[in-house]
Design an enzyme around this catalytic site. Structure first.
Site, mmCIF file in Angstrom:
data_model
loop_
_atom_site.group_PDB
_atom_site.id
_atom_site.type_symbol
_atom_site.label_atom_id
_atom_site.label_comp_id
_atom_site.label_asym_id
_atom_site.label_seq_id
_atom_site.Cartn_x
_atom_site.Cartn_y
_atom_site.Cartn_z
ATOM 1 C CG HIS A 90 -1.839 1.185 1.283
ATOM 2 N ND1 HIS A 90 -2.796 1.438 0.311
ATOM 3 C CD2 HIS A 90 -1.940 2.205 2.177
ATOM 4 C CE1 HIS A 90 -3.451 2.543 0.624
ATOM 5 N NE2 HIS A 90 -2.941 3.032 1.748
ATOM 6 C CG ASP A 118 -3.496 5.617 4.169
ATOM 7 O OD1 ASP A 118 -3.657 5.163 3.019
ATOM 8 O OD2 ASP A 118 -3.260 4.896 5.149
ATOM 9 C CB CYS A 143 -2.868 2.884 -2.827
ATOM 10 S SG CYS A 143 -1.852 1.492 -3.365
#
Length: 774
Positions: free
Chosen positions: A400, A430, A485
């Site tokens: 991630h 995030d 991401c």
């Protein structure tokens, strides 16, 4: 002799009790079998709750048969399950999880402590997701007596996210339990009947052997959960799970009940359909990869990034971009900043955090201190971080990406000052909030303290202020799938650099301005960056570098319309240069790219609009928001004078000008290759789902050219009696909900009677004209 025998027997009697009988041997063997189940987890791993259950069953004489070793978790139900209403509970108490279990027509609640949950996910060799009957094949499941247990990596439901969770599918319902909610020790328990499940969309990513699943549920709002509804009456639960045997496990779930087969689909997400509908990105990547050679960017720099063919492959849909793509775009972004502003920022590459946290050694170090500083001290040998306004650090951990921004690290704020304008702080951006726990971020204060000591070892300045920098986890737009991401990281970075204030205080962030909030940008906007990066790499590969500024130029680089408005000649040259090398990504060439005599470039250039907003997605705020990827497309819109009303002049129309139609009533002009006279084609908008154009020819009013289609695509059909021209290709880019030709289609005509050499010239000169109807 008899006497001696009697004496011998009398001496042996005291030790007869120590001899093993057949019954004793049987008990010993049974004990060994039971004890094997409690060996060290290193040898065999079993769920402790199940082992205790089997142990008690044996000693309670509940069964006489030999106990079989269980490889899967099975919950036996004695009677058919009675369906009951769905229920959800969200609790802040982290002591235990609650699982709703239906048995004998009523609810029972079983408490499972956090240790049990953890052991399920970490210590078991049980295949998470497979449900079996002990007497049958693992995938031949009796749906009346089995449930399927899945241990997801993350679950997202509305505004909550769970990282220590269990998800159970049974014949009649789906259960979710979690002991870690929003990075806290709160608990979450929820149950839906199968009638509550509208649709299940499953995606499989081969690269990381992970499944990403969207579960569409009938809407209801459990206490403490804020559900954002894209469609009225529908909630979305998303989870990802690492499982190399996911396809078999999907079949296992489907076998529980025929209703699962009707609602389970292997598909892509809605955002991808919007982002890539109408475009064959795979063909574009194939064509680019076939001719792609290693690209070094920026040329001549010692820390240049090398982009290879395998990196281009990662720009395909549903794939994770790697550190090479991240570092490349960061380099591109840095070079796009003017030298005057560039000194405010410092960009670390992807390897910096890996080295700082010592990720190469396995478990990340979250309290590095002096050791962490020593691992990266050479990186800042010639850079004083405390002179920068903002420091950007990309983070990759556990498959991630996220972004850390250190703001005003050299600022010393007196304690008596309220609401200072410049506040030293650490921001964490995030796209799946909570995926990177706070421990990863805690390494930065200690690192900055050591960096400060090294820079100011001969001064008396306070060296304890860096560790006290406030760490802030922001509420930002979240990704709508599980593989974008990296794109969100780049979009966060892109927008922040473009909008970064000279003085930053996180407590003064205005919600109305949307900066660093959940409304900062539409989530789909970040997903579109995949195509934008591909376009950028294509242009750089062809030798067109929009970030190179001529040595004798004081203006911005000439990328698609950035020019001095007072110098019309320079403006025209810049636009020509841009329009010549921007190419479509449909796997074929276009006449637009070969037009060397282009003198104008309209605000809504068809090609630019097609490349920028694929699938008809045109965010209303995107034209106002400046980002460092956008100048390739958006600045062409600024460079040319906008005209709401264009004069129609058939005599002056040539085959080299293309202008997007802005009204419902449109007039197209097609230049016949055998005749210099332009032929008018009238656009007729019958409905939102069908389009027609009628070709009017003076010699024969019955001749017509019809182009029809639906939102999924536009197809052309030739019904012209004359043999002078024929349709060769239809290139479409149209919003299915628009009632006008806002994103126009392009018809390219050629004469079949000409030679192949002449056809090249015809493709340049014979094309569709588009002007508003008067």
């Amino acid at each position: 002799m008899t006497l001696r025998s009697v004496q011998s027997r009398s001496k042996r009697k005291p030790i007869d009790v120590f001899d093993y009988s057949d019954e004793d041997d049987r008990v010993e063997e049974e004990s060994k079998k039971l004890l094997r189940k409690f060996d060290s987890p290193v040898t065999k791993k079993h769920h402790c709750a199940i082992d205790k259950y089997e142990f008690l069953r044996c000693f309670a004489k509940d069964t006489q048969s030999e106990s079989k070793v269980l490889q899967h978790i099975v919950i036996d139900v004695e009677v058919p399950v009675k369906e009951e209403p769905s229920r959800c509970e969200l609790s802040g108490d982290g002591n235990s999880d609650l699982i709703d279990v239906i048995s004998n027509g009523s609810h029972r609640r079983i408490g499972i402590d956090s240790l049990t949950s953890s052991s399920l996910s970490e210590n078991d060799e049980v295949s998470t997701g497979e449900a079996t009957n002990p007497a049958s094949d693992p995938h031949e499941v009796d749906p009346e007596n089995a449930q399927v247990l899945i241990i997801p990596d993350v679950i997202i439901y509305g505004d909550i996210y769970c990282t220590n969770s269990k998800l159970t599918f049974s014949r009649n319902c789906m259960n979710v339990e979690s002991s870690s909610v929003n990075a806290t020790k709160g608990t979450f328990s929820c149950q839906w009947t199968i009638e509550d499940i509208i649709k299940i969309e499953s995606q499989w990513c081969l690269e990381v052997e992970t499944a990403f699943v969207n579960v569409l549920l009938k809407s209801r709002k459990p206490e403490g959960v804020d559900i954002a509804k894209d469609i009225s009456g529908i909630d979305l639960l998303k989870f990802s799970v690492y499982d190399p045997k996911w396809s078999k496990e999907v079949e296992t779930i489907r076998s529980l009940d025929s209703r699962y087969k009707n609602i389970w689909f292997d598909t892509i997400t809605e955002s991808e359909e919007i982002a890539f509908s109408g475009h064959d990105l795979g063909t574009s990547l194939t064509n680019l990869a076939d001719s792609f050679e290693d690209l070094v960017y920026p040329q001549g720099e010692p820390d240049a990034v090398v982009v290879r063919k395998q990196d281009i492959e990662l720009l395909k849909p549903r794939r994770f971009i790697n550190d090479t793509i991240i570092d490349f775009y960061i380099k591109y972004l840095k070079n796009r900043i003017s030298p005057k502003e560039r000194g405010r920022f410092h960009f670390f590459n992807c390897f910096f955090f890996r080295k700082l946290a010592n990720l190469d050694k396995g478990t990340p170090s979250t309290c590095g201190g002096r050791e962490a500083y020593q691992r990266v001290q050479k990186w800042t040998k010639n850079v004083d971080l405390f002179e920068k306004d903002y420091i950007f650090i990309p983070i990759n951990c556990s498959f991630h990406w996220s972004l850390v921004i250190i703001c005003h690290p050299g600022e010393l704020v007196p304690s008596h000052v309220e609401n200072p304008q410049r506040v030293p702080c650490i921001l964490h951006l995030d796209s799946i909030k909570g995926s990177h726990k706070g421990g990863l971020i805690n390494i930065f204060p200690s690192y900055l303290r050591e960096e400060w000591k090294a820079r100011h070892e001969n001064t008396t300045n306070d060296s304890s202020r860096a560790p006290n920098m406030q760490s802030i986890s922001l509420e930002l737009p979240q990704q709508e799938n599980s593989f974008d991401c990296g794109l969100f990281l780049l979009h966060y970075l892109d927008l922040f650099v473009a909008q970064a204030p000279a003085k930053f205080n996180p407590s003064l962030i205005s919600r109305s301005a949307n900066f660093l909030t959940r409304n900062w940008f539409p989530a789909k906007e970040a997903s579109l960056k995949r195509r934008n990066i591909l376009e950028l790499l294509y242009n750089l590969h062809k030798g067109h570098d929009p970030s190179i500024l001529p040595a004798n130029s004081k203006s911005e680089p000439p990328h698609c319309g950035v020019s001095n408005r007072n110098d019309q000649e320079t403006e025209s040259e810049n636009v020509i240069e841009c329009c010549n090398w921007i190419k479509p990504f449909d796997g074929s060439s276009s006449t637009v790219t070969d037009i060397s005599q282009t003198k104008t470039c309209s605000p809504d250039l068809i090609l630019s609009k097609e490349v920028s907003y694929s699938g008809g997605y045109d965010p209303p705020s995107s034209k106002l928001r400046k980002v460092f990827m956008s100048p390739i497309v958006e600045e062409v819109q600024e460079s040319c004078e906008k005209k709401d009303h264009l004069e129609m002049d058939i005599q002056k129309s040539t085959g080299h000008e293309i202008e997007t139609l802005r009204k419902e009533g449109c007039m197209l002009y097609i230049e016949d290759s055998d005749d210099e006279e332009a032929v008018s084609v009238e656009y007729v908008s019958d409905s939102q789902d069908s389009y027609e154009v009628e070709m009017k020819v003076e010699d024969d009013d019955d001749d017509e050219l019809i182009v029809t289609g639906e939102s999924s695509g536009i197809h052309g059909s030739r019904e012209i009696k004359s043999d002078s021209a024929s349709i060769e290709r239809v290139n479409k880019s149209r919003d299915s909900t628009a009632a006008s030709c806002y994103n126009d289609f392009l018809l390219v005509l050629s004469d079949d009677e000409r030679s192949s050499d002449d056809k090249e010239n015809i493709l340049i000169s014979s094309n569709v004209m588009a002007k508003p109807k008067t």
